[in-house]
Scaffold this motif. Structure first.
Motif, PDB file in Angstrom:
ATOM      1  N   VAL A  42       0.841  -1.187   0.000  1.00 26.26           N
ATOM      2  CA  VAL A  42       0.000   0.000   0.000  1.00 26.26           C
ATOM      3  C   VAL A  42       0.882   1.245   0.000  1.00 26.26           C
ATOM      4  O   VAL A  42       1.824   1.346   0.777  1.00 26.26           O
ATOM      5  N   GLN A  43       0.587   2.142  -0.877  1.00 27.58           N
ATOM      6  CA  GLN A  43       1.314   3.396  -0.934  1.00 27.58           C
ATOM      7  C   GLN A  43       0.538   4.414  -0.100  1.00 27.58           C
ATOM      8  O   GLN A  43      -0.600   4.718  -0.395  1.00 27.58           O
ATOM      9  N   PRO A  44       1.150   4.898   0.974  1.00 31.13           N
ATOM     10  CA  PRO A  44       0.431   5.915   1.744  1.00 31.13           C
ATOM     11  C   PRO A  44       0.188   7.133   0.838  1.00 31.13           C
ATOM     12  O   PRO A  44       0.922   7.309  -0.136  1.00 31.13           O
ATOM     13  N   SER A  45      -0.793   7.912   1.177  1.00 33.12           N
ATOM     14  CA  SER A  45      -1.103   9.049   0.313  1.00 33.12           C
ATOM     15  C   SER A  45       0.160   9.881   0.085  1.00 33.12           C
ATOM     16  O   SER A  45       1.007   9.993   0.962  1.00 33.12           O
ATOM     17  N   SER A  46       0.260  10.433  -1.087  1.00 33.67           N
ATOM     18  CA  SER A  46       1.499  11.113  -1.470  1.00 33.67           C
ATOM     19  C   SER A  46       1.868  12.231  -0.503  1.00 33.67           C
ATOM     20  O   SER A  46       1.013  12.922   0.013  1.00 33.67           O
ATOM     21  N   LEU A  47       3.149  12.336  -0.319  1.00 33.70           N
ATOM     22  CA  LEU A  47       3.672  13.373   0.544  1.00 33.70           C
ATOM     23  C   LEU A  47       4.613  14.231  -0.295  1.00 33.70           C
ATOM     24  O   LEU A  47       5.497  13.703  -0.965  1.00 33.70           O
ATOM     25  N   PHE A  48       4.398  15.508  -0.257  1.00 38.21           N
ATOM     26  CA  PHE A  48       5.259  16.395  -1.031  1.00 38.21           C
ATOM     27  C   PHE A  48       6.166  17.196  -0.124  1.00 38.21           C
ATOM     28  O   PHE A  48       5.780  17.604   0.968  1.00 38.21           O
ATOM     29  N   VAL A  49       7.368  17.360  -0.602  1.00 40.78           N
ATOM     30  CA  VAL A  49       8.359  18.116   0.150  1.00 40.78           C
ATOM     31  C   VAL A  49       8.477  19.500  -0.486  1.00 40.78           C
ATOM     32  O   VAL A  49       8.608  19.609  -1.702  1.00 40.78           O
ATOM     33  N   ILE A  50       8.388  20.508   0.351  1.00 34.55           N
ATOM     34  CA  ILE A  50       8.574  21.875  -0.145  1.00 34.55           C
ATOM     35  C   ILE A  50      10.031  22.247   0.062  1.00 34.55           C
ATOM     36  O   ILE A  50      10.514  22.318   1.189  1.00 34.55           O
ATOM     37  N   LYS A  51      10.720  22.458  -1.033  1.00 32.79           N
ATOM     38  CA  LYS A  51      12.142  22.760  -0.949  1.00 32.79           C
ATOM     39  C   LYS A  51      12.353  24.222  -0.567  1.00 32.79           C
ATOM     40  O   LYS A  51      11.415  25.003  -0.543  1.00 32.79           O
ATOM     41  N   GLU A  58       7.927  15.206  -4.804  1.00 29.56           N
ATOM     42  CA  GLU A  58       7.367  14.086  -4.054  1.00 29.56           C
ATOM     43  C   GLU A  58       8.430  13.521  -3.112  1.00 29.56           C
ATOM     44  O   GLU A  58       9.595  13.403  -3.484  1.00 29.56           O
ATOM     45  N   PHE A  59       8.003  13.195  -1.893  1.00 33.78           N
ATOM     46  CA  PHE A  59       8.935  12.645  -0.919  1.00 33.78           C
ATOM     47  C   PHE A  59       9.581  11.375  -1.477  1.00 33.78           C
ATOM     48  O   PHE A  59       8.903  10.492  -1.983  1.00 33.78           O
ATOM     49  N   ASN A  60      10.887  11.335  -1.370  1.00 38.66           N
ATOM     50  CA  ASN A  60      11.635  10.229  -1.938  1.00 38.66           C
ATOM     51  C   ASN A  60      12.524   9.622  -0.856  1.00 38.66           C
ATOM     52  O   ASN A  60      13.525  10.204  -0.451  1.00 38.66           O
ATOM     53  N   LYS A  61      12.120   8.449  -0.402  1.00 36.50           N
ATOM     54  CA  LYS A  61      12.841   7.849   0.713  1.00 36.50           C
ATOM     55  C   LYS A  61      14.277   7.470   0.354  1.00 36.50           C
ATOM     56  O   LYS A  61      15.185   7.591   1.167  1.00 36.50           O
ATOM     57  N   SER A  62      14.484   7.002  -0.866  1.00 42.27           N
ATOM     58  CA  SER A  62      15.842   6.572  -1.199  1.00 42.27           C
ATOM     59  C   SER A  62      16.793   7.771  -1.227  1.00 42.27           C
ATOM     60  O   SER A  62      17.981   7.645  -0.943  1.00 42.27           O
ATOM     61  N   ILE A 101       5.245  18.962   3.301  1.00 40.55           N
ATOM     62  CA  ILE A 101       6.108  19.210   4.455  1.00 40.55           C
ATOM     63  C   ILE A 101       7.382  19.918   3.996  1.00 40.55           C
ATOM     64  O   ILE A 101       7.965  19.533   2.989  1.00 40.55           O
ATOM     65  N   PRO A 102       7.782  20.969   4.701  1.00 38.50           N
ATOM     66  CA  PRO A 102       8.999  21.678   4.290  1.00 38.50           C
ATOM     67  C   PRO A 102      10.226  20.789   4.465  1.00 38.50           C
ATOM     68  O   PRO A 102      10.323  20.063   5.462  1.00 38.50           O
ATOM     69  N   SER A 103      11.134  20.854   3.513  1.00 41.59           N
ATOM     70  CA  SER A 103      12.349  20.035   3.581  1.00 41.59           C
ATOM     71  C   SER A 103      13.137  20.333   4.850  1.00 41.59           C
ATOM     72  O   SER A 103      13.825  19.468   5.390  1.00 41.59           O
ATOM     73  N   VAL A 104      13.011  21.557   5.325  1.00 46.65           N
ATOM     74  CA  VAL A 104      13.718  21.973   6.542  1.00 46.65           C
ATOM     75  C   VAL A 104      13.323  21.082   7.732  1.00 46.65           C
ATOM     76  O   VAL A 104      14.172  20.710   8.539  1.00 46.65           O
ATOM     77  N   ILE A 105      12.052  20.754   7.796  1.00 49.53           N
ATOM     78  CA  ILE A 105      11.584  19.923   8.918  1.00 49.53           C
ATOM     79  C   ILE A 105      12.173  18.524   8.839  1.00 49.53           C
ATOM     80  O   ILE A 105      12.614  17.961   9.840  1.00 49.53           O
ATOM     81  N   ILE A 106      12.223  17.991   7.623  1.00 53.13           N
ATOM     82  CA  ILE A 106      12.810  16.657   7.454  1.00 53.13           C
ATOM     83  C   ILE A 106      14.290  16.694   7.832  1.00 53.13           C
ATOM     84  O   ILE A 106      14.781  15.828   8.550  1.00 53.13           O
ATOM     85  N   GLY A 107      14.976  17.728   7.361  1.00 58.82           N
ATOM     86  CA  GLY A 107      16.389  17.876   7.681  1.00 58.82           C
ATOM     87  C   GLY A 107      16.612  17.944   9.183  1.00 58.82           C
ATOM     88  O   GLY A 107      17.528  17.317   9.722  1.00 58.82           O
ATOM     89  N   ASP A 108      15.757  18.687   9.861  1.00 55.69           N
ATOM     90  CA  ASP A 108      15.886  18.810  11.310  1.00 55.69           C
ATOM     91  C   ASP A 108      15.638  17.474  12.016  1.00 55.69           C
ATOM     92  O   ASP A 108      16.286  17.170  13.016  1.00 55.69           O
ATOM     93  N   MET A 109      14.696  16.714  11.464  1.00 52.40           N
ATOM     94  CA  MET A 109      14.423  15.397  12.050  1.00 52.40           C
ATOM     95  C   MET A 109      15.655  14.503  11.949  1.00 52.40           C
ATOM     96  O   MET A 109      16.003  13.778  12.889  1.00 52.40           O
ATOM     97  N   VAL A 110      16.303  14.556  10.795  1.00 48.69           N
ATOM     98  CA  VAL A 110      17.510  13.748  10.600  1.00 48.69           C
ATOM     99  C   VAL A 110      18.601  14.224  11.552  1.00 48.69           C
ATOM    100  O   VAL A 110      19.247  13.423  12.237  1.00 48.69           O
ATOM    101  N   MET A 111      18.784  15.532  11.614  1.00 46.46           N
ATOM    102  CA  MET A 111      19.853  16.082  12.451  1.00 46.46           C
ATOM    103  C   MET A 111      19.659  15.735  13.919  1.00 46.46           C
ATOM    104  O   MET A 111      20.611  15.400  14.618  1.00 46.46           O
TER     105      MET A 111
END
Ligand SMILES: [Zn+2]
Length: 179
Positions: A42-51, A58-62, A101-111
């Protein structure tokens, strides 16, 4: 799904089974008769990243995985750490239930996670992600980290593994200051 051998566009399903959340299908090509396996999930509903430049992607896990892997390269982390980290972040992102979701938030999560995991990987990731263009800003980040995270410890024996001379210099001064 085209046949991997002859690229024919149609196949029949000869076996189908559930493995966790994934459906595994054994298929046979209707043209050449070759058998191959497909996995469906199942593909969860699409998630877009705002750069940062406001472009949507589109959010790209790889891609996320590549970034984390690069930061953790040659770091003494247990096998599977990087994949788990990416899995956790993906799960957390979909949990937020947002479509953008803003890319900044993803980056912060990783950091945030790398900071608890490996000091050097954190600095590497931050230097790429925050696009540190000059070493002074990077040094400020290191200083902030050193001041706020006195408990983050790196055994001295790991320090020479640093590939980058500048980072190495920073790490050494960081090390000295903590003595
Ligand atoms: Zn075929």
């Amino acid at each position: 799904m085209n046949c991997p051998y002859c690229s024919y566009h149609d196949s029949k399903v000869i076996d189908s089974r559930d493995v966790n959340d994934v459906i595994r299908r054994r298929r046979q090509c209707l043209s050449c008769g070759a058998r191959f396996t497909t996995y469906e999930r199942v593909q969860p509903s699409s998630l877009f990243v705002i750069k940062k430049d406001q472009r949507r992607e589109e959010f790209n896990k790889s891609k996320l995985l590549t970034g984390i892997r690069k930061a953790c390269e040659k770091r003494p982390l247990p096998t599977g750490t990087v994949d788990k980290l990416a899995d956790d972040i993906e799960a957390e992102l979909y949990h937020l239930g947002r479509t953008e979701i803003p890319s900044v938030i993803i980056g912060d999560m990783v950091m945030k996670r790398l900071k608890n995991l490996d000091y050097i990987a954190y600095i590497r990731f931050a230097s790429v992600y925050r696009e540190f263009t000059d070493i002074t800003i990077l040094k400020q980040e290191v200083d902030t980290l050193v001041n706020s995270e006195a408990e983050v410890s790196q055994p001295a024996s790991q320090l020479p593994l640093l590939p980058d001379e500048e980072l190495q210099g920073l790490a050494k001064s960081h090390h000295r200051r903590r003595r």
